[in-house]
Design a protein around this motif. Structure first.
Motif, PDB file in Angstrom:
ATOM      1  N   PHE A  10       0.788  -1.232   0.000  1.00 32.06           N
ATOM      2  CA  PHE A  10       0.000   0.000   0.000  1.00 32.06           C
ATOM      3  C   PHE A  10       0.820   1.282   0.000  1.00 32.06           C
ATOM      4  O   PHE A  10       0.251   2.364   0.024  1.00 32.06           O
ATOM      5  N   VAL A  11       2.126   1.174  -0.018  1.00 29.41           N
ATOM      6  CA  VAL A  11       2.970   2.370  -0.026  1.00 29.41           C
ATOM      7  C   VAL A  11       3.716   2.399  -1.365  1.00 29.41           C
ATOM      8  O   VAL A  11       4.663   1.635  -1.569  1.00 29.41           O
ATOM      9  N   PRO A  12       3.296   3.252  -2.294  1.00 23.30           N
ATOM     10  CA  PRO A  12       3.883   3.263  -3.640  1.00 23.30           C
ATOM     11  C   PRO A  12       5.402   3.456  -3.665  1.00 23.30           C
ATOM     12  O   PRO A  12       6.090   2.826  -4.470  1.00 23.30           O
ATOM     13  N   SER A  13       5.933   4.277  -2.786  1.00 23.60           N
ATOM     14  CA  SER A  13       7.390   4.487  -2.805  1.00 23.60           C
ATOM     15  C   SER A  13       8.135   3.222  -2.386  1.00 23.60           C
ATOM     16  O   SER A  13       9.217   2.927  -2.902  1.00 23.60           O
ATOM     17  N   PRO A  20      11.364  -2.370  -8.660  1.00 26.34           N
ATOM     18  CA  PRO A  20      11.287  -1.307  -9.666  1.00 26.34           C
ATOM     19  C   PRO A  20      10.617  -1.753 -10.967  1.00 26.34           C
ATOM     20  O   PRO A  20      10.049  -0.937 -11.687  1.00 26.34           O
ATOM     21  N   LYS A  21      10.643  -3.053 -11.265  1.00 25.71           N
ATOM     22  CA  LYS A  21      10.037  -3.547 -12.504  1.00 25.71           C
ATOM     23  C   LYS A  21       8.531  -3.764 -12.378  1.00 25.71           C
ATOM     24  O   LYS A  21       7.880  -4.123 -13.342  1.00 25.71           O
ATOM     25  N   CYS A  22       7.977  -3.575 -11.184  1.00 28.05           N
ATOM     26  CA  CYS A  22       6.548  -3.819 -10.960  1.00 28.05           C
ATOM     27  C   CYS A  22       5.664  -2.698 -11.489  1.00 28.05           C
ATOM     28  O   CYS A  22       4.446  -2.873 -11.594  1.00 28.05           O
ATOM     29  N   ASN A  23       6.224  -1.531 -11.765  1.00 28.80           N
ATOM     30  CA  ASN A  23       5.464  -0.375 -12.252  1.00 28.80           C
ATOM     31  C   ASN A  23       4.288  -0.034 -11.340  1.00 28.80           C
ATOM     32  O   ASN A  23       3.183   0.246 -11.810  1.00 28.80           O
ATOM     33  N   PRO A  30       4.793 -11.656 -13.659  1.00 27.42           N
ATOM     34  CA  PRO A  30       5.070 -11.839 -15.085  1.00 27.42           C
ATOM     35  C   PRO A  30       4.949 -13.313 -15.466  1.00 27.42           C
ATOM     36  O   PRO A  30       5.304 -14.196 -14.686  1.00 27.42           O
ATOM     37  N   PRO A  31       4.439 -13.582 -16.656  1.00 31.79           N
ATOM     38  CA  PRO A  31       4.287 -14.982 -17.093  1.00 31.79           C
ATOM     39  C   PRO A  31       5.605 -15.764 -17.052  1.00 31.79           C
ATOM     40  O   PRO A  31       5.612 -16.963 -16.789  1.00 31.79           O
ATOM     41  N   SER A  32       6.721 -15.091 -17.275  1.00 30.25           N
ATOM     42  CA  SER A  32       7.999 -15.801 -17.255  1.00 30.25           C
ATOM     43  C   SER A  32       8.380 -16.280 -15.852  1.00 30.25           C
ATOM     44  O   SER A  32       9.220 -17.155 -15.704  1.00 30.25           O
ATOM     45  N   ALA A  33       7.744 -15.747 -14.812  1.00 32.02           N
ATOM     46  CA  ALA A  33       8.048 -16.156 -13.440  1.00 32.02           C
ATOM     47  C   ALA A  33       7.220 -17.349 -12.993  1.00 32.02           C
ATOM     48  O   ALA A  33       7.489 -17.923 -11.941  1.00 32.02           O
ATOM     49  N   LEU A  34       6.233 -17.730 -13.774  1.00 35.27           N
ATOM     50  CA  LEU A  34       5.355 -18.820 -13.366  1.00 35.27           C
ATOM     51  C   LEU A  34       6.096 -20.147 -13.244  1.00 35.27           C
ATOM     52  O   LEU A  34       5.785 -20.953 -12.366  1.00 35.27           O
ATOM     53  N   TYR A  35       7.076 -20.410 -14.096  1.00 30.86           N
ATOM     54  CA  TYR A  35       7.869 -21.642 -13.976  1.00 30.86           C
ATOM     55  C   TYR A  35       8.626 -21.666 -12.659  1.00 30.86           C
ATOM     56  O   TYR A  35       8.683 -22.693 -11.978  1.00 30.86           O
TER      57      TYR A  35
END
Length: 148
Positions: A10-13, A20-23, A30-35
């Protein structure tokens, strides 16, 4: 853990700092993390807990719980095995680095604990045998004095 997740979620910062890649979306996977997630769920959780439950049937609880701490080592070995055979879905697996030096400490701790428990068990058996021998000799003396 719950408080940390709520705080991060709940804290954007904090979200931007931790991921940082979560936007700004901490729950996006990400689909590539499902494995990697599937690997973790199947091998590091389900198989490990089933193996520990099985071990509790055939080994002392102290020994089975000690080997549960070896789970990260086994995960690293399975990862290395996958990399050796060329199985690396989406290029997500990486060779263990110096962060796995802790594995040596885990193994050393397991060896020390196992050695200590065996020493204690041997000492307890010797003391038990000695006390049973003393009880038997007192019993024999008692029976001998009653017959005299």
């Amino acid at each position: 853990m719950i408080l940390a997740n709520v705080f991060v979620g709940f804290v954007p910062s904090v979200i931007d700092f931790v991921c940082p890649k979560c936007n700004g979306d901490p729950w996006h996977v990400p689909p590539s993390a499902l494995y990697a997630i599937a690997f973790s769920v199947v091998f590091q959780t389900i198989v490990a807990y089933c193996a520990q439950a099985w071990a509790l049937r055939y080994a002392p609880a102290s020994l089975a719980s000690l080997y549960a701490t070896a789970q990260p080592i086994m995960a690293a070995l399975v990862t290395c095995t996958f990399l050796l055979v060329g199985f690396n879905p989406s290029d997500l697996l990486h060779w263990p680095g110096r962060e796995n030096i802790g594995a040596a400490f885990i193994i050393a701790g397991l060896l020390v604990a196992e050695y200590g428990s065996r020493q204690t068990l041997t000492k307890d058996r010797v003391e038990l045998a000695s006390s049973e021998e003393d009880d038997l000799s007192l019993e024999v003396e008692s029976e001998f004095s009653q017959t005299s």
